[in-house]
Structure formats: structure tokens, C-alpha cells
Design a protein around this motif. Structure first.
Motif, short mmCIF file in Angstrom:
data_model
loop_
_atom_site.label_atom_id
_atom_site.label_comp_id
_atom_site.label_asym_id
_atom_site.label_seq_id
_atom_site.Cartn_x
_atom_site.Cartn_y
_atom_site.Cartn_z
N ARG A 87 0.83 -1.20 0.00
CA ARG A 87 0.00 0.00 0.00
C ARG A 87 0.87 1.26 0.00
O ARG A 87 1.93 1.30 0.64
CB ARG A 87 -0.92 0.00 1.22
CG ARG A 87 -1.88 -1.18 1.27
CD ARG A 87 -2.82 -1.10 2.44
NE ARG A 87 -3.61 0.12 2.42
CZ ARG A 87 -4.49 0.45 3.36
NH1 ARG A 87 -4.66 -0.34 4.40
NH2 ARG A 87 -5.17 1.58 3.26
N ASN A 88 0.38 2.26 -0.71
CA ASN A 88 1.13 3.52 -0.80
C ASN A 88 1.37 4.13 0.57
O ASN A 88 2.46 4.64 0.86
CB ASN A 88 0.35 4.52 -1.66
CG ASN A 88 0.36 4.14 -3.13
OD1 ASN A 88 0.80 3.06 -3.50
ND2 ASN A 88 -0.14 5.02 -3.97
N LEU A 94 4.42 2.77 2.50
CA LEU A 94 5.72 3.21 1.99
C LEU A 94 5.94 4.70 2.23
O LEU A 94 7.06 5.13 2.50
CB LEU A 94 5.83 2.89 0.50
CG LEU A 94 5.69 1.40 0.15
CD1 LEU A 94 5.86 1.20 -1.35
CD2 LEU A 94 6.68 0.55 0.93
N GLU A 95 4.88 5.47 2.15
CA GLU A 95 5.02 6.89 2.44
C GLU A 95 5.32 7.13 3.91
O GLU A 95 5.99 8.10 4.28
CB GLU A 95 3.74 7.62 2.04
CG GLU A 95 3.52 7.69 0.53
CD GLU A 95 2.15 8.20 0.16
OE1 GLU A 95 1.31 8.34 1.09
OE2 GLU A 95 1.91 8.46 -1.04
N LYS A 107 8.93 7.24 4.53
CA LYS A 107 9.63 8.23 3.69
C LYS A 107 10.50 7.54 2.64
O LYS A 107 11.69 7.83 2.49
CB LYS A 107 10.48 9.15 4.55
CG LYS A 107 9.73 9.85 5.65
CD LYS A 107 8.70 10.81 5.10
CE LYS A 107 7.97 11.55 6.22
NZ LYS A 107 6.94 12.47 5.71
N ALA A 156 10.62 7.85 -0.45
CA ALA A 156 11.14 8.75 -1.48
C ALA A 156 12.47 9.37 -1.07
O ALA A 156 13.23 9.83 -1.92
CB ALA A 156 10.13 9.84 -1.79
N THR A 206 4.59 -0.58 -6.50
CA THR A 206 4.11 0.47 -5.60
C THR A 206 5.24 1.40 -5.19
O THR A 206 5.10 2.63 -5.17
CB THR A 206 3.46 -0.15 -4.35
OG1 THR A 206 2.46 -1.09 -4.75
CG2 THR A 206 2.83 0.92 -3.47
N ALA A 207 6.40 0.81 -4.85
CA ALA A 207 7.55 1.63 -4.44
C ALA A 207 8.02 2.53 -5.56
O ALA A 207 8.37 3.69 -5.33
CB ALA A 207 8.68 0.72 -3.96
N ARG A 238 6.28 3.77 -7.92
CA ARG A 238 5.31 4.85 -8.11
C ARG A 238 5.48 5.92 -7.03
O ARG A 238 5.40 7.11 -7.31
CB ARG A 238 3.89 4.29 -8.08
CG ARG A 238 2.81 5.33 -8.27
CD ARG A 238 1.44 4.71 -8.24
NE ARG A 238 0.39 5.72 -8.40
CZ ARG A 238 -0.91 5.45 -8.37
NH1 ARG A 238 -1.33 4.20 -8.18
NH2 ARG A 238 -1.79 6.42 -8.51
N VAL A 239 5.72 5.49 -5.80
CA VAL A 239 5.87 6.45 -4.70
C VAL A 239 7.22 7.14 -4.75
O VAL A 239 7.34 8.34 -4.44
CB VAL A 239 5.68 5.73 -3.35
CG1 VAL A 239 5.93 6.69 -2.19
CG2 VAL A 239 4.28 5.14 -3.24
N ALA A 240 8.26 6.40 -5.15
CA ALA A 240 9.62 6.94 -5.17
C ALA A 240 10.25 6.67 -6.53
O ALA A 240 10.93 5.64 -6.71
CB ALA A 240 10.45 6.32 -4.05
#
Length: 350
Positions: free
Chosen positions: A186-187, A190-191, A194, A196, A217-218, A220-222
Motif C-alpha cells: 500500500r502507498n 511506503l510513504e 519516507k 522517497a 508500488t515503491a 510509483r511512490v519513489a
């Protein structure tokens, strides 16, 4: 690591230096020991005390007087009347009283205020995370990767472990890592760590489908973080690359490389293992080309043995024409003696 459980509170945790039950036991024992010392002092000097009720000072009266004196200023029913008793109360018992109160206040801090403080501290750490390494999945592969990172000089507190198994996280906390109980597919999970701002991400979820979904997912987030993933089926390696993994490692394939290499010479597999191990004589280092190296061939590096060149996303060996003249922006992979500083980036898979 399983990716089926829902996320819990996405808060970081880190193991304390002393178990709570042991800290409480030590504090209670110390408090009783100090009270016992005060009791012994008052019993030894009981002749200097006066009981305003019946005039006789028994052992029960001394116990009562000790507890009242330690926990308060007393009620006046039993009082020190001799000069010696008053001096003993002033210079021996009063420090004991202060120490006991400090123990009570410290215990209240540890078991009440400290929880609030620790939660706030971890929240601050969570908000300021940067340059850390995120390890997703603390099974066999994930834990071995963490051990190797620590052997290579990484601080345990710079490693953040994500898993949905509390037992796995407990093992990670015992090693000093910062952990979070969450679903890494899930986003929000990972958010919360942090990702990113991380130096690198290692995905070792245990199942290829879960690992690929985490990589997707990772990425996409970072978008710019370096992602390494363990894939157990060769058929899934292209999918992992397409999902955004920079490095895809197949443990079975790597073991096969070592075994196959050993059939062509007794020292080939030994050298490959030497490169991979933290205690080998040589190691791989990836770094950017320096200004004074521009125009020189890859084979003429002064810092090590240049073996690979990355330019505009393409890989070139030391024998290829592109390696005859280094250019600004190139990334180099070189073999250096053990002990040379490593790059912050992992070496890309062959």
C-alpha cells in the motif's frame, strides 16, 4: 512476508535498551532496599524516638515511622527527640527519602510520560527520515541482507524494516533496527517510512507476486530510489524489471552461477564469492566518473580495476569501444581492495 493483513498504526518503533519489566523490577527492588536501610537506621537508634501514644517504641512502630517518614513529613505521633536521632533523620534518612521519591518519579516517567515522549520522538524521526535503507520483509533473505549491511558498516538505526509479522519485527528490533508493522503493497505504508528519501530499498517479501507488486508500488511512490528485489522464479525476473526494480536477484540462479563456474576452474567460484562476501579480499564499487577521468579509458582507472561502464542507461564492458573514453555523467563499476569506501548505490545486476 504476507501482503494480506490490513495496516495497523503506521508508526515506527525501536527497541529500548532495557526491558520494561526488568526496569520496573530493579526500581522496586532499589526502593525497598533504601527503605530497608532507613528501617535499620531507625531501629538501631530507636532510643532517640518517642511514641506520643503509649511512650513505647516497638518494631511495628519503627516500621510505621519509617514508611511515614519516607513517603511524607510524618504525622507527629512518633518523633525524634534526641539530638542524635534528629541528626540521623536530617543527614541519613532525608537523602534516602529523596532517592525513593526520585525512583517513584522516574518510574512514573518511564511507564507513563516516556511512552508519550517515545511516541513523539519516533514521530519526529519518522518525519525526518532521509538517507536510510528500507528493507521490506524480514524473513530469511531479508534478515541476511540486513546482517550483511551491518557487516559492511551500516548503522542498525539507519535501517527501517517493514513487515506484517510482529514476530519478524520483534527479531528486527532486537538487532536495533527501526521497524513498522504494515502492508508494504500500500502507498500509505511506503510513504510512512519516507521511501522517497531513502538511499535504497530491498524487497524480500518471500513471494514473487507480492514482491513485484511492492516494487511497482515503491517505484510509483519513489521514482528515483534504487530498488533491489529477490525473485525466485526466472520467469518473473522480466516482470520485476518492468515493475521498476533496478536490481533483480535470483538466489537459485546465483547459486547456479557459482556451481557452474566451479566446473571451469577451482578458483572462479571462489573469486565470485569473494566479491559478494563482506569479508572477502576485494569488493565491487559503483561511482560516478570524476572530472579528471573524463577522456581516459575505463581500463586506466587509478582507484581500481574498471570492469563496467553505464552511459545513458546502457551497459558497456571494458573491452567495448564506448569504454575507450569516459564521458561526464558515466557511472563506473570497479573492483577495489577490501576496505575502500563503497558507493551509496548498489551495483546493477548483470
Amino acid at each position: 512476508m504476507r501482503a494480506r493483513k490490513p495496516d495497523h498504526h503506521l508508526t515506527l518503533h525501536r527497541k529500548g535498551s532495557t526491558p520494561p519489566w526488568l526496569s520496573l523490577l530493579l526500581r522496586v527492588g532499589l526502593a525497598f532496599a533504601l527503605i530497608g536501610v532507613a528501617l535499620g537506621i531507625f531501629w538501631f537508634d530507636r532510643a532517640g524516638l518517642r511514641d506520643n501514644s503509649d511512650g513505647a517504641v516497638s518494631f511495628a512502630d519503627v516500621v510505621y515511622f519509617t514508611i511515614i517518614t519516607i513517603t511524607s513529613v510524618g504525622y507527629g505521633d512518633i518523633v525524634p527527640v534526641s539530638t542524635q536521632a534528629r541528626l540521623i533523620d536530617s543527614f541519613l534518612v532525608t537523602p534516602i527519602r529523596l532517592f525513593v521519591w526520585l525512583i517513584f518519579l522516574g518510574t512514573a516517567y518511564d511507564f507513563l510520560l516516556k511512552r508519550v515522549w517515545e511516541k513523539w520522538r519516533m514521530t519526529v524521526i519518522q518525519q525526518k527520515l532521509t538517507g536510510h535503507i528500507v528493507v521490506i520483509g524480514y524473513g530469511t533473505s531479508g534478515s541476511e541482507a540486513v546482517k550483511e549491511l551491518i557487516r559492511r558498516g551500516a548503522a542498525p538505526e539507519s535501517i527501517v524494516v517493514i513487515d506484517d509479522s510482529q514476530a519478524a519485527l520483534d527479531r528486527a528490533k532486537d538487532c536495533g533496527m527501526t521497524v513498522i508493522l504494515a502492508d508494504a503493497t500500500r502507498n500509505a505504508s511506503l510513504e510512512a517510512v519516507k521511501i522517497a528519501h531513502a538511499k535504497a530499498v530491498i524487497v524480500a517479501a518471500g513471494r514473487d507476486d507480492t514482491s513485484i507488486l511492492i516494487v511497482l508500488t515503491a517505484r510509483r511512490v519513489a521514482p528515483s530510489v534504487s530498488i533491489s528485489v529477490i525473485i525466485r522464479s526466472a520467469d518473473n525476473e522480466p516482470l520485476a524489471h518492468q515493475a521498476g526494480a533496478d536490481t533483480v536477484i535470483n538466489p537459485a540462479s546465483f547459486a547456479g552461477l557459482l556451481l557452474a563456474g566451479s566446473t571451469h576452474g577451482p578458483h572462479i567460484a571462489d573469486y565470485m564469492a569473494d566479491l559478494a562476501a563482506s569479508d572477502g579480499r576485494v569488493s565491487l564499487r559503483e561511482r560516478a566518473v570524476t572530472p579528471d577521468e573524463i577522456g581516459r579509458p575505463l581500463a586506466a582507472l587509478a582507484t581500481g580495476l574498471g570492469v563496467r561502464l553505464y552511459r545513458n542507461g546502457d551497459c558497456h564492458g571494458f573491452w567495448e569501444p564506448e569504454a575507450k573514453a569516459l564521458q561526464a555523467g558515466d557511472s563506473l563499476v570497479e573492483i577495489v581492495p577490501r576496505g575502500e569506501p563503497r558507493s551509496d548505490r548498489p551495483v546493477a545486476a548483470a
